[in-house]
Design an enzyme around this catalytic site. Structure first.
Site, PDB file in Angstrom:
ATOM      1  CG  ASN A   1      -1.805  -0.960   1.026  1.00  0.00           C
ATOM      2  OD1 ASN A   1      -2.852  -1.062   0.483  1.00  0.00           O
ATOM      3  ND2 ASN A   1      -1.712  -2.096   1.860  1.00  0.00           N
ATOM      4  CD  GLU A   2       4.634   1.640  -2.658  1.00  0.00           C
ATOM      5  OE1 GLU A   2       4.973   2.237  -1.684  1.00  0.00           O
ATOM      6  OE2 GLU A   2       5.660   0.912  -3.241  1.00  0.00           O
ATOM      7  N   PRO A   3       2.022   5.304  -0.662  1.00  0.00           N
ATOM      8  CG  PRO A   3       3.832   6.736  -0.393  1.00  0.00           C
ATOM      9  CD  PRO A   3       3.684   5.444  -0.827  1.00  0.00           C
TER      10      PRO A   3
ATOM     11  CB  THR B   1       8.671   0.173  -3.259  1.00  0.00           C
ATOM     12  OG1 THR B   1       7.982   0.901  -2.386  1.00  0.00           O
ATOM     13  CG2 THR B   1       8.203  -1.296  -3.129  1.00  0.00           C
TER      14      THR B   1
END
Ligand code: F6R
Length: 639
Positions: free
Chosen positions: A170-172, A189
């Site tokens: 769950n990235e920014p 990442t």
């Protein structure tokens, strides 16, 4: 103190209900010990559920952080009969697209580290399916989410954290209530995953991940973070405001979450970095130094100009009342810092050494510089190395690993073709050229011969650098520690063979000084393994008489520098010495121009290190000390 030996199985820091921290956390000295405790928590949950004849639903993570937890669970299964028959697992994520058979897949990872070694029922294993052939990926994600619910929901979720603040992938930008879905990976990442894929270009751009909402639905969450690389994001997550920019901050809203940290990951927390801002402190010498250095930095004021008011305004009134006046304290700390500076890293012969970092005698010392890869010596301490040789000490360099995987195929092909042109009848060279020309990306591991060639290239580059610094070839030792020689980014474990090699070089040289890379940024990285190998060897060999006269100095690797208050020896470099150091680094030609393991810093190694050495000197100058062009920094290790 960073390097004290572990005396107890106790946390070194507990969550404090201070105004800064919003997530329960426990800090351990060693990530290994902490991982064992986490495995014990999981094992008792499994057993508790077994007693109630219930299934235990575990959410699992991949990456470097949970490896030791899985290792311990496997050990418990093998040696203590821990059964996984009632366990259902759901993995957080998988790259997309990604075939199960690919050694970089999380499917492969989980089987290699856990599932192949325990008695879990295959039908109870759930890992997002990243195959490109998946017919309807979106429906697949919805079904995955439903499957978790139908299994009764997650009893326990194990997490790591990315430097972007991602949990799962769950990235920014991820929403608090998000469910399982396909996402696009953040650049950082992909950079971090680069080494595992032998270069960022090979890292997939997308992944399937459980959502933040999915993770937060777990009854219990434990997040693991090891190493100072994670320091900034851990502080942000525990102390910062909840924000979609740092998705892990949503865990602040979960009421049964614990962060398990080692000292590196916890080092930026306010209560660790500046404890005087959170509670009353016992002011020992280390803390006094840390506080004064911090205050001088914060206010941009040199140490001798700090006033009583400066101390009182910044939570240090108790320090002031203990020490008398700012005047006395300032002078004490100023002298302490001044005494760390020396142009004589091997000790100044026939001088009074009571206020110098190194002993004057013996005037000529035997020195071993341990270098994890074949260039860390010149990158991290090239100036000190140069001085040691010029000041007449018997210097030996020991390259711990061959560093072969950091040589690109193109470089290897170039050298193989040169060799072929000189002598076209070499069968081996033809084989190497053939292999390299037919190699498909990073799918297959290099043949032994190719690895050997890559190792030789690095060896020859090192010899060019050490000759330039005036070292005879017989003082250069290539240890080729076996743990490194897997041909992949994933290394083997330290074995007796590694330790024996380390002990044998120490025993042959009988050094008065050892230099080594004290790199703690990545607990699973090669530098840390090389350091552990040295520590184990020292423990074994310290009984020998000559070791009583041996001092160990740690330099930091290519990525970090010691904090000013940690430095116990600072070696200044003149502008000319900076150039000599640069020249020595230039001999490592395969490591220039966008090397494979660059990290997220696009500067060349020599630029990075010059910036870093200049910054160290500037910091000393800002304290009110002499103005040098550059400085290399060391911390002593007591064994
Ligand atoms: C892994 C995962 C990621 C990792 C994170 C940290 O399944 O979902 O969130 O936990 O990227 O990775 P390491 O542990 O390698 O630092």
């Amino acid at each position: 103190m960073l390097y004290q030996k572990e005396t107890a199985y106790q946390p070194v820091g507990q969550f404090e209900d201070n105004r800064f921290e919003k997530i329960h956390n426990v800090i351990y000295k060693s990530s290994d010990k902490a991982s064992i405790l986490v495995a014990e928590e999981i094992a008792s949950l499994i057993k508790e559920k077994q007693n109630k004849k219930e299934n235990c639903v575990l959410g699992l993570a991949t990456g470097s952080s949970p490896i030791k937890v899985y290792e311990e669970l496997v050990r418990m299964h093998r040696e203590e009969g821990l059964s996984f028959e009632n366990v259902i697992t759901f993995n957080l994520d998988e790259y997309y697209p990604m075939e199960k058979s690919n050694i970089q897949s999380y499917f492969f990872f989980m089987h290699e580290h856990l599932f192949n070694h325990i008695n879990i029922l295959p039908e109870n294993i759930n890992i997002p399916d990243g195959r490109a052939s998946l017919e309807n990926p979106n429906q697949y994600c919805i079904d995955y989410e439903m499957k978790i619910k139908n299994a009764g929901g997650l009893d326990f979720q194990l997490l790591g954290i990315g430097r972007t603040g991602h949990i799962g992938f769950n990235e920014p930008g991820s929403h608090e209530n998000s469910g399982t879905r396909i996402i696009t990976l953040d650049h950082i990442t992909r950079v971090d995953a680069g080494p595992a894929f032998l270069g960022i270009d090979n890292v997939p751009r997308k992944a399937i991940t459980m959502g933040i909402g999915t993770v937060k639905s777990a009854k219990r969450i434990v997040l693991l973070a090891w190493g100072s690389n994670k320091g900034d994001i851990i502080k942000q997550t525990i102390e910062g405001e909840i924000s979609t920019e740092f998705p892990a901050t949503y865990l602040q809203k979960h009421n049964n979450t614990t962060f398990i940290l080692d000292e590196g990951a916890a080092e930026k927390l306010t209560r660790i970095k500046t404890p005087w801002l959170t509670r009353s402190c016992i002011w020992d010498d280390d803390l006094k130094l840390k506080a004064v250095v911090w205050l001088s930095n914060k206010l941009g004021t040199s140490i001798l100009k700090l006033t009583d008011k400066d101390y009182n305004d910044n939570g240090m009134s108790s320090l002031l009342s203990q020490e008398g006046t700012a005047y006395d304290l300032n002078i004490r700390i100023f002298n302490k810092l001044q005494h760390t500076i020396t142009g004589w890293p091997g000790g100044k012969p026939y001088a009074d050494d009571s206020n110098r970092p190194e002993r004057a005698t013996p005037a000529k010392k035997r020195v071993i510089i341990f270098s994890p890869h074949p260039d860390d010596d010149v990158i991290s301490m090239g100036g000190t190395f140069d001085r040691l040789v010029q000041q007449g000490h018997e210097v030996h360099v020991a390259y711990q690993t061959s560093g072969n995987i950091a040589v690109s195929d193109e470089e290897a092909l170039k050298f193989a073709e040169i060799s072929q042109e000189i002598s076209s009848d070499s069968h081996k060279t033809c084989e190497i050229i053939d292999f390299l020309k037919n190699k498909k990306g990073n799918e297959n591991i290099d043949s032994l011969e190719v690895r050997k060639l890559k190792g030789i290239i690095r060896k020859r580059e090192s010899l060019a650098a050490t000759r330039y610094l005036g070292l005879p070839d017989e003082n250069v030792h290539f240890l080729n520690l076996p743990f490194y020689e897997t041909g992949t980014i994933k290394k083997g474990k330290i074995s007796k063979d590694d330790i024996d090699i380390m002990m044998s070089i120490i025993d042959n040289v009988k050094p008065h000084q050892i230099y080594a890379a004290g790199d703690l940024a990545d607990p699973h990285g090669t530098h840390k393994v090389c350091l552990d190998a040295l520590f184990i060897a020292l423990e074994k060999i310290k009984v020998k008489e000559y070791m009583k006269d041996c001092w160990v100095w740690l330099y930091r690797g290519a990525w970090h520098e010691w904090d000013s208050n940690e430095i116990e020896m600072a070696v200044p470099l003149s502008p000319d010495q900076v150039l000599r150091k640069r020249h020595a680094i230039f001999y490592h030609q395969t490591q220039k121009d966008g090397v494979m393991f660059q990290g997220d810093d696009s500067r060349e190694f020599w630029v990075r290190v010059e910036d870093r050495n200049r910054l160290t000197a500037e910091k000393y100058n800002a304290f009110g000390l002499a103005d040098y062009a550059a400085m290399e920094a060391f911390k002593r290790y007591f064994f």
